[in-house]
Enzyme design. Structure first.
Site, mmCIF file in Angstrom:
data_model
loop_
_atom_site.group_PDB
_atom_site.id
_atom_site.type_symbol
_atom_site.label_atom_id
_atom_site.label_comp_id
_atom_site.label_asym_id
_atom_site.label_seq_id
_atom_site.Cartn_x
_atom_site.Cartn_y
_atom_site.Cartn_z
ATOM 1 N N TYR A 190 76.731 -51.950 -46.771
ATOM 2 C CA TYR A 190 76.059 -51.941 -45.472
ATOM 3 C C TYR A 190 77.118 -51.737 -44.390
ATOM 4 C CZ TYR A 190 72.715 -53.658 -41.876
ATOM 5 O OH TYR A 190 71.895 -53.793 -40.782
ATOM 6 N N LYS A 243 73.801 -48.297 -46.858
ATOM 7 C CA LYS A 243 72.997 -48.255 -45.632
ATOM 8 C C LYS A 243 73.990 -48.115 -44.489
ATOM 9 C CE LYS A 243 70.111 -50.910 -42.491
ATOM 10 N NZ LYS A 243 69.360 -52.158 -42.207
#
Length: 293
Positions: free
Chosen positions: A125, A153
């Site tokens: 992330y 992400k």
């Protein structure tokens, strides 16, 4: 997705389950408890586990569950990963350590240590506004050395970086998933090769985010870009109200879900909140008129 609270400040399980059913019925492809929009940094360990447990139980295999297990330390991160794995999550989402700035080598060492000990699908992330960034060379190296790191992400909002990431990691893995976490650039990210989005607004206007992706992937690029442009004012309105994610809670209210207050004390006076709620509701209603059947 957001975390519903009762007036007493406890997890509102009944509302959470109703909210999850609505999201699943809308056709989203995954649930993300204990993420940024869920305010994971603001609640205690017991509540964190309770949220993930309820989501996994209610999903009951109907939909993918990826859970945030972030912590600035290796030991605590591994403990959370192991606990959430036992609760039944399909994958884990890990930010780089936050608060203290780290070198690229230190960031790699953190993820390497966790991934060596946690044998479960992991999404990196990248959210440089709130945590140490994950450099593209580190992404490539982690993808190459740990096959169970399945994707990233990227919430940085940098389209050129997304394109570079996809190109670089594609040289070592053909199964690595690159998702954008930046709602306002979903269509442009798809244009440079992102497979999809893991975005906060899918918890408010899932029809819109799904339509942008569906339109783009079916070759209706102009329509996807048009809907993306129409969506941006709503995103800006929600992101700017009070303290994040106050505006998204008002967005959920406009969709029929009173998710209660944020985990922080309310900083908005009643009149300001009412005005913001009315603007957000009107913007959502207008936007939904442009979602193709």
């Amino acid at each position: 997705h957001l975390t519903p609270l009762s007036s007493a400040g406890d997890l509102d399980e009944a509302t959470l389950r109703r909210y999850l059913d609505w999201l699943i019925d809308q056709g989203i492809q995954g649930l993300f408890p204990a993420g940024s929009t869920g305010e994971f940094v603001r609640f205690d360990e017991a509540t964190w586990h309770r949220v993930v447990r309820v989501v996994c139980e209610h999903a009951a295999g109907r939909i993918t569950v990826v859970a945030g297990a972030a912590s600035p330390g290796v030991q605590e991160t591994v403990k959370r990963c192991d606990a959430f794995k036992e609760l039944g999550v399909d994958a884990l989402v890990l930010v780089a350590p936050y608060y203290f700035p780290l070198s690229d080598d230190a960031v790699f060492a953190f993820f390497d240590a966790v991934a060596t000990r946690v044998q479960h699908p992991i999404f990196l992330y990248h959210i440089p506004a709130l945590a140490n960034g994950i450099s593209i060379p580190n992404i490539v190296r982690l993808a190459e050395e740990h096959p169970h790191i399945v994707g990233i992400k990227d919430s940085g909002g940098d389209v050129s970086r997304m394109a570079e990431t996809i190109h670089a990691v594609g040289n070592v893995r053909d199964d690595f998933v690159c998702l954008t976490g930046y709602d306002a650039a979903l269509a442009p990210m798809l244009a440079v090769g992102a497979q999809g989005g893991m975005v906060a607004s899918s918890g408010i206007v899932p029809e819109v985010m799904l339509a942008i992706e569906r339109l783009y992937k079916s070759g209706k690029v102009d329509a996807a870009m048009d809907l993306q442009r129409r969506f941006v004012p709503l995103f800006n309105e929600m992101i700017r109200v009070g303290s994040f994610p106050d505006g998204f809670r008002l967005g959920a209210l406009a969709r029929g879900f009173d998710l209660g207050p944020s985990w922080l004390p309310d900083s908005l006076d009643a009149a300001t909140k009412q005005q913001a709620a009315e603007r957000i509701q009107a913007t959502i209603l207008e936007l939904l008129e442009h979602v193709p059947a």
